[in-house]
Design an enzyme around this catalytic site. Structure first.
Site, short mmCIF file in Angstrom:
data_model
loop_
_atom_site.label_atom_id
_atom_site.label_comp_id
_atom_site.label_asym_id
_atom_site.label_seq_id
_atom_site.Cartn_x
_atom_site.Cartn_y
_atom_site.Cartn_z
N LYS A 155 -3.20 2.10 -5.27
CA LYS A 155 -2.76 2.71 -6.41
C LYS A 155 -3.06 2.00 -7.86
O LYS A 155 -2.20 1.76 -8.63
CB LYS A 155 -1.32 3.01 -6.38
CG LYS A 155 -1.05 4.09 -5.34
CD LYS A 155 0.55 4.26 -4.98
CE LYS A 155 1.36 3.28 -4.61
NZ LYS A 155 2.62 3.38 -4.18
N ASP A 191 8.79 3.70 -0.18
CA ASP A 191 9.28 4.83 -0.76
C ASP A 191 9.55 5.97 0.25
O ASP A 191 10.54 6.76 -0.18
CB ASP A 191 8.59 5.29 -2.00
CG ASP A 191 7.27 5.26 -1.86
OD1 ASP A 191 6.55 5.12 -0.65
OD2 ASP A 191 6.42 5.75 -2.71
C1 BGC Z 1 1.28 3.22 -0.34
C2 BGC Z 1 2.20 3.59 0.45
C3 BGC Z 1 3.24 4.41 -0.49
C4 BGC Z 1 2.46 5.65 -0.98
C5 BGC Z 1 3.28 6.42 -2.26
C6 BGC Z 1 0.53 4.36 -1.11
O1 BGC Z 1 -0.57 3.93 -1.91
O2 BGC Z 1 0.04 2.65 0.55
O3 BGC Z 1 2.95 2.44 0.84
O4 BGC Z 1 4.37 5.05 0.40
O5 BGC Z 1 1.34 5.09 -1.69
O6 BGC Z 1 3.71 5.70 -3.22
#
Ligand code: BGC
Length: 454
Positions: A155, A191
């Site tokens: 992200k 989360d």
């Molecule tokens: C992460 C997860 C997370 C999800 C939602 C992803 O990029 O790898 O761990 O739960 O984003 O936030």
């Protein structure tokens, strides 16, 4: 009715029944691989055990701090659990400056500790001993409830010096370096786990937690016998455990090549985590708007939309120059529009691209583009959720969901349910509930349940 040219352009986003079934089968296979010790290495969906085994009963009490890092904002929360399924939450949002998202990890954790200290001071709690639940929403190997090693950033984060490290310890060290607050990190969670916990706090049938926000992922309640990676002591003591699927990485080993489009490949090429999180790049808020920008650009270049508009050339130039200009929130606004006025669509093309006179046909076409991109995302999410529900032994399963895409898109819920009706096995019953602040309340609940277990 949208014209045939745009339909043709969007065809790669429209999944056939065969493709849906094939993605479903590949997803289920991948989950099994993730859970088994001898195939775990090769699995793209890592299915990490979380060490969270007890769901809340609703009678948890006390004051807990929670931290939430992993979306667009970073939050600090004070959660007061009051028993009787009730809780109050006071919270503060802090920005994570762009340079901290890619700067040295220690600086990120120092920033977090600083915000935490300010929050504690503001609430006049310097002298209280406070247990803290840390929602850290990135893929982690959980070594225990309060120890978790980051496997990869996602992200848009890419801070050197954190991958492979225990993020619970990094936070603890940053708090110690300041030395101005008595805070104990008692639990680290994803989360999705927070979402599941906060929904289970209100509905005991909740077994799956899903996030469709900046990122996309799910967790579910699994029988310990099916989770090879758990240590034997834990297995002896517990019957079930929450498994963090990390389905955002599904497709990283080629499983989705048969449905990926040129646009998906372009989004991936420009990202800072190339060839990683391919399922996430087709389903989550960080990427959906960008997919629409790329399709819209192609439609304009091939003269399939805004054909006679006098501002065409400028429109194309703005789209070409500005990556991410079409934010995912605009998709929700366009899809909420009604025929023939299209007030949101007209405002968006005016504000972003200087286009004054969008015709009804142009608005319809843009709406159709958004719809196809979202529907495909919802279909993938529904495939994942159905795969998990069909695996869980309970006949009735409630799914807790949160995240900006699910929450703010006017039709995402409907698209998911429609597809789940086709994929969930006959005889099973499901429902979907919107989570109330899983990352905050859920983190406090994990901390509370952990303290209770001790
Ligand atoms: C992460 C997860 C997370 C999800 C939602 C992803 O990029 O790898 O761990 O739960 O984003 O936030």
């Amino acid at each position: 009715m949208v014209d045939v040219e745009i339909r043709e352009l969007m065809q790669p986003f429209v999944l056939s029944d065969y493709q849906v079934q094939e993605v479903y089968s590949r997803f289920c296979l991948e989950i099994e691989k993730g859970l088994r010790r001898n195939t775990h290495e090769q699995a793209s969906t890592k299915c990490f055990p979380t060490y969270v085994q007890d769901l809340p009963t609703g009678d948890e009490m006390g004051k807990y701090l929670a931290l939430d890092l992993g979306g667009t904002n970073f939050r600090v929360l004070l959660v007061t659990l009051k028993g009787h399924h009730e809780a109050t939450v006071e919270s503060q949002i802090y920005a994570v400056p762009k340079d901290l998202m890619v700067g040295p990890g220690v600086e990120l954790f120092d920033h977090i500790a600083e915000c935490l200290a300010k929050f504690v001071a503001k609430h006049d709690m310097h002298n209280a001993f406070l247990p803290l639940g840390f929602t850290f929403s990135f893929p982690c190997i959980q070594l225990g409830l309060r120890e978790a090693k980051l496997t990869r950033w996602t992200k848009g984060f890419k801070c050197p010096g954190v991958e492979g490290e225990d993020v619970g310890l990094m936070l603890h060290d940053a708090i110690q370096r300041r030395g101005d607050a008595e805070i104990a990190v008692v639990a680290l969670l994803n989360d999705t786990t927070g979402t599941l916990m906060s929904c289970a706090h209100r509905n005991p049938d909740c077994r799956v937690g899903v996030i469709v926000g900046t990122g996309c992922n799910a967790c579910y309640v699994e029988h310990v016998d099916n989770v090879d990676l758990l240590d034997t002591d834990f297995k002896r003591a517990q019957k079930q455990v929450i498994v963090n699927v990390e389905w955002g990485a599904f497709g990283d080993h080629g499983q989705l090549e048969f449905v990926r489009t040129d646009y998906d490949r372009e989004v991936d090429r420009k990202s800072i985590n190339r060839s990683e999180q391919l399922f996430e790049k087709m389903t989550s808020g960080m990427y959906l708007g960008e997919l629409v920008r790329l399709v819209l650009l192609r439609a304009l270049e091939r003269n399939k939309i805004f054909k006679l508009n006098t501002k065409r050339a400028a429109f194309v130039a703005v789209l070409q120059k500005n990556v991410d200009i079409f934010e995912t929130k605009y998709i929700s606004e366009v899809e909420a529009d009604s025929f023939p006025e299209f007030p949101n669509t007209r405002r968006i093309v005016r504000q972003l691209f200087g286009v004054e006179k969008a015709t009804v046909e142009d608005c319809q076409k843009l709406k159709y583009i958004c719809e196809c991109v979202t529907r495909r995302a919802a279909t993938f999410v529904a495939i994942g959720i159905s795969g998990l529900i069909n695996k869980i032994i309970d006949r009735r399963v409630v799914v807790g969901i949160d995240g900006s895409v699910y929450r703010y898109h006017p039709k995402f819920d409907g698209y998911i349910r429609e597809m789940m009706q086709k994929l969930v096995k006959p005889g099973k019953e499901f429902d979907i509930m919107l989570s109330e602040d899983g990352s905050g309340r859920g983190a406090a609940l994990v901390a509370a349940v952990a303290s209770k277990t001790k």
